[in-house]
Design an enzyme around this catalytic site. Structure first.
Site, short mmCIF file in Angstrom:
data_model
loop_
_atom_site.label_atom_id
_atom_site.label_comp_id
_atom_site.label_asym_id
_atom_site.label_seq_id
_atom_site.Cartn_x
_atom_site.Cartn_y
_atom_site.Cartn_z
N CYS A 59 0.86 -1.16 0.00
CA CYS A 59 0.00 0.00 0.00
C CYS A 59 0.90 1.21 0.00
O CYS A 59 2.10 1.09 0.19
CB CYS A 59 -0.86 0.03 1.26
SG CYS A 59 -1.82 -1.46 1.51
N ARG A 74 1.51 1.60 -5.77
CA ARG A 74 1.66 0.63 -4.69
C ARG A 74 0.36 -0.11 -4.40
O ARG A 74 0.31 -0.95 -3.51
CB ARG A 74 2.14 1.33 -3.42
CG ARG A 74 3.38 2.16 -3.60
CD ARG A 74 3.78 2.85 -2.33
NE ARG A 74 4.24 1.90 -1.35
CZ ARG A 74 5.48 1.44 -1.27
NH1 ARG A 74 6.39 1.87 -2.12
NH2 ARG A 74 5.81 0.56 -0.37
N TRP A 81 -3.70 -2.02 -1.58
CA TRP A 81 -3.72 -3.26 -2.36
C TRP A 81 -4.04 -4.34 -1.34
O TRP A 81 -3.23 -4.64 -0.46
CB TRP A 81 -2.36 -3.50 -3.00
CG TRP A 81 -2.32 -4.66 -3.96
CD1 TRP A 81 -2.62 -4.64 -5.29
CD2 TRP A 81 -1.91 -6.00 -3.67
NE1 TRP A 81 -2.44 -5.88 -5.83
CE2 TRP A 81 -2.00 -6.74 -4.86
CE3 TRP A 81 -1.48 -6.66 -2.51
CZ2 TRP A 81 -1.68 -8.10 -4.94
CZ3 TRP A 81 -1.17 -8.01 -2.59
CH2 TRP A 81 -1.27 -8.71 -3.79
N ASN A 129 1.14 0.18 5.84
CA ASN A 129 1.63 -0.58 4.68
C ASN A 129 2.42 -1.77 5.23
O ASN A 129 3.40 -1.57 5.95
CB ASN A 129 2.53 0.33 3.83
CG ASN A 129 3.39 -0.44 2.83
OD1 ASN A 129 4.51 -0.05 2.56
ND2 ASN A 129 2.89 -1.54 2.29
N GLY A 130 1.96 -2.96 4.91
CA GLY A 130 2.67 -4.15 5.39
C GLY A 130 1.68 -5.25 5.75
O GLY A 130 0.49 -5.16 5.43
N GLU A 187 9.76 -11.89 -21.40
CA GLU A 187 9.31 -10.55 -21.00
C GLU A 187 8.10 -10.15 -21.86
O GLU A 187 7.16 -9.51 -21.37
CB GLU A 187 10.47 -9.56 -21.15
CG GLU A 187 10.13 -8.11 -20.87
CD GLU A 187 9.52 -7.81 -19.51
OE1 GLU A 187 9.43 -8.69 -18.64
OE2 GLU A 187 9.07 -6.67 -19.33
N LYS A 228 4.37 -8.95 -20.45
CA LYS A 228 3.74 -7.67 -20.80
C LYS A 228 2.32 -7.90 -21.34
O LYS A 228 1.40 -7.19 -20.98
CB LYS A 228 4.58 -6.94 -21.87
CG LYS A 228 5.84 -6.30 -21.35
CD LYS A 228 5.54 -5.06 -20.54
CE LYS A 228 6.40 -4.83 -19.34
NZ LYS A 228 6.63 -5.78 -18.33
N GLU A 268 0.01 -8.83 -18.38
CA GLU A 268 -0.33 -7.82 -17.38
C GLU A 268 -1.09 -6.63 -17.95
O GLU A 268 -1.96 -6.09 -17.27
CB GLU A 268 0.86 -7.39 -16.51
CG GLU A 268 2.14 -7.10 -17.20
CD GLU A 268 3.29 -6.68 -16.26
OE1 GLU A 268 3.16 -6.67 -15.03
OE2 GLU A 268 4.36 -6.34 -16.81
N HIS A 314 7.61 -30.68 -28.16
CA HIS A 314 7.63 -31.65 -27.06
C HIS A 314 6.37 -31.55 -26.20
O HIS A 314 6.39 -31.90 -25.02
CB HIS A 314 8.88 -31.46 -26.21
CG HIS A 314 10.14 -31.71 -26.98
ND1 HIS A 314 10.46 -32.96 -27.49
CD2 HIS A 314 11.13 -30.88 -27.39
CE1 HIS A 314 11.61 -32.88 -28.15
NE2 HIS A 314 12.02 -31.63 -28.12
N LYS A 334 2.75 -1.97 -8.48
CA LYS A 334 4.09 -1.87 -9.03
C LYS A 334 5.14 -2.32 -8.02
O LYS A 334 6.12 -2.97 -8.36
CB LYS A 334 4.36 -0.43 -9.46
CG LYS A 334 5.67 -0.30 -10.20
CD LYS A 334 5.69 0.91 -11.05
CE LYS A 334 6.93 0.94 -11.92
NZ LYS A 334 6.95 -0.10 -12.96
#
Ligand code: G6P
Length: 591
Positions: free
Chosen positions: A2, A27, A73, A99-100, A468, A472, A475, A491, A586
């Site tokens: 957060c 955040r 979040w 935050n935590g 990568e 992208k 997300e 395979h 992020k």
């Protein structure tokens, strides 16, 4: 995970708290709230959704003396108004943003229930508020109550606390989540990072783990276990922390297109025209290392995999491991390892966990981060900054490029080979060419915007770029996709190829080009829709896009750039919230 922001003194709180949260919403952004004290009373406003939703329901206010705010979040309790912060204690004397994650919140909650406390939310934060109140009632002293509370909390927290009976102070405490104090003559500030405070202050204090204290409008006190502490002053470069979107519609597009300038700035910081400017102790440690282990998460982990190739080219044993895996299986493969930790934010909890293990073992670590003052920067043996400037969009773009270039510079410094500078300059020029041709990639995106599944295939460096690329696309564009080495599809995964299945591919390594094209033929024969990005010298008729020739070891700088644009434009065509995709944040400060 957060963002928190707070302040005390002569501040336009409405503007500072709301704008501060907007700068911190990388955040988390599933709910937001604020509280302020005015005329001896605390007012609380909370809203589900983004900071703009909070702004819409918060009446314009002036005359507050202290204020705190939070963007969330969700970890404990679904996103809702009742679970949003600030949380308050039962008697309404403590208001807290956090935050935590409090690991022992269940035990603490049931002990508080025994004392008669009632819980209205599902958050671990309400437990902290009530624990503070419980201790305050016994101690009759807020600082003592914080000290007692800290002694009972297990887990991570950066908290700003309003004590409703005292409009002259803003309290705080911290452990394992970031917290910075900002100083100004007429007011004092605190926040999860410097960005919300940059318009007001240029002097900062890093709060260390285990510390707590309080701010007045003109002063501050920092304590640990009841004893006053010397403050850890720190600086921030305001130019690297600008949050201005300019004429761009999205931060992601702006940040993609800042990449060439970021790389140039990075090179200027590590090469003076004739020699590399790295710490010689760090270069010697790498020279002596018999094993180089890269640890990282997400995009940084894919840059790490490029780093592994570079280290192996130096003749080193090297691997890249996802930080959350190594943290619980911290193997050592050699007597003299060097650990390289890559992190844009420098605050990724999984990586901090790894660093703790490395430090307990007395290991040598090199942190490569974009965030000055971050935990990973401060706690590693050697720390190097990426100088990419603030990256606001959740999807990391320019930082990836800077990480790759940094690792190429590092390899060159170990070898003492300055030719890398010429190569990097050619990559910068090539990136500018791709940027000019971005509308061609937009056209490709328009054609594939309806897909729900895709593959990314490549060999060598291109496979690393594909990893990568698939991240992208997931997300930002919400398209399920998987990256495979070109030779591996047959395979198993080739069973999923049907007429029309979308396969993105990159070809930049000459020695692997014909094998890769053969693999594509196998897919084409089963009806796959191949969309191939190739290096100019390897281009063939029918390729969808070609990027300029640059030395192959830097090719991820171009192939990933193409994939970044691809994801951006697919998301744009689908009208998705590009800079703040659902469920993500992020800076991931929980494990
Ligand atoms: C989160 C972000 C990713 C990022 C990853 C690692 O998952 O959403 O974009 O790549 O964290 O972050 P770091 O700051 O350690 O590079």
């Amino acid at each position: 995970m957060c963002g928190i922001v707070g302040g005390i003194g002569n501040i336009d709180f409405h503007n500072y708290l709301i704008e501060g949260l907007k700068k911190l919403d990388y955040r988390g952004y599933d709910s937001a709230g604020l509280a302020f004290m005015k005329g001896g009373k605390v007012e609380l406003h909370r809203a589900m959704g983004k900071v703009s939703d909070l702004e819409a329901i918060t009446p314009k206010f002036t005359g507050a003396s202290v204020g705190i705010a939070h963007t969330r979040w969700a970890t404990h309790g679904e996103p809702s108004e009742i679970n949003a912060h600030p949380q308050k204690s039962n008697e309404g004397i403590f208001y807290i943003v956090h935050n935590g994650v409090i690991e022992n919140f269940r035990e603490l909650k049931s002990a508080l229930r025994q004392e008669g406390y009632i819980f209205y939310s599902k958050t671990d934060t309400e437990v902290i508020a009530n624990l503070l109140e419980s201790h305050y009632k016994k101690e009759k002293d807020v600082l003592r109550a914080i000290e007692e509370t800290q002694a009972e909390l297990q887990g991570s927290y950066a908290c700003a606390i309003i004590f409703a009976l005292d409009p002259e102070h803003l309290y705080f405490m911290k452990n394992a989540s970031p917290l910075l104090i900002g100083l100004d003559g007429e007011a004092n500030y605190l926040a999860s990072d410097a960005v919300p405070m940059i318009p007001y202050c240029n002097k900062f204090i890093d709060v260390e783990d285990g510390e707590y204290g309080r701010l007045t409008a003109s002063d501050f006190e920092v304590y640990r276990d009841g004893k006053p502490q010397e403050p850890h002053y720190t600086e921030r470069n305001a130019a690297l922390l600008t949050h201005d979107l300019g004429d761009y519609p999205h931060y992601m597009l702006k940040e993609i297109e800042e990449t060439p300038a970021c790389i140039r700035r990075l090179v200027e910081n590590y090469f003076d025209g004739t020699s590399f400017l790295f710490d010689q102790g760090m270069i010697n440690a790498l020279k002596k290392a018999d094993y180089v282990l890269f640890l990282a998460c997400g995009t940084s982990s894919y840059a790490s995999e490029v780093g592994v190739r570079y280290m192996r080219e130096l003749g080193k044993n090297s691997d890249a491991v996802i930080a959350s895996e190594w943290a619980y299986d911290p193997f050592i493969k050699a007597r003299n390892p060097v650990y390289i930790l890559l992190s844009q934010s420098g605050e990724t909890a999984d990586l901090i966990h790894c660093l703790k293990i490395i430090n307990e073992r007395g290991g040598t670590s090199i942190a490569i981060t974009n965030s000055k003052g971050s935990t990973i920067e401060r706690k590693s043996t050697y720390a190097c900054l990426l100088y990419a400037g603030l990256e606001v969009a959740v999807a990391s773009t320019k930082s990836y490029a800077d990480q790759v270039v940094f690792l190429a510079l590092l390899k060159a410094a170990v070898e003492g080979d300055t030719d890398v500078i010429k190569d990097i300059r050619s990559a910068i020029a090539a990136q500018k060419t791709v940027i000019k041709q971005k509308e061609d990639i937009h056209e490709i995106a328009k054609k594939v915007k309806g897909i729900s599944d895709a593959f990314f295939v490549g060999r060598g460096f291109d496979f690393l770029a594909c990893k990568e690329g698939t991240l992208k696309l997931k997300e930002i564009a919400y398209v399920h996709s998987e990256a495979y080495p070109g030779g591996e599809l047959k395979h198993g995964p080739i069973a999923l190829i049907q007429p029309g299945t979308c396969v993105f591919c990159s070809i930049s390594e000459e020695r692997l080009s014909s094998q890769m094209r053969n693999n594509l033929e196998e897919l084409k024969a089963r009806g796959a829709n191949i969309i191939l990005f190739s290096r100019k010298a390897l281009q063939k008729k029918g390729d969808a896009f070609s990027y300029p020739d640059i030395p192959e070891y830097l090719s991820p700088l171009l192939s990933v750039l193409c994939f970044q644009y691809l994801s951006y434009y697919v998301a744009l065509e689908k009208d998705l919230p590009i800079d703040k995709p659902r469920n993500l944040a992020k800076s991931v400060t929980v494990e």
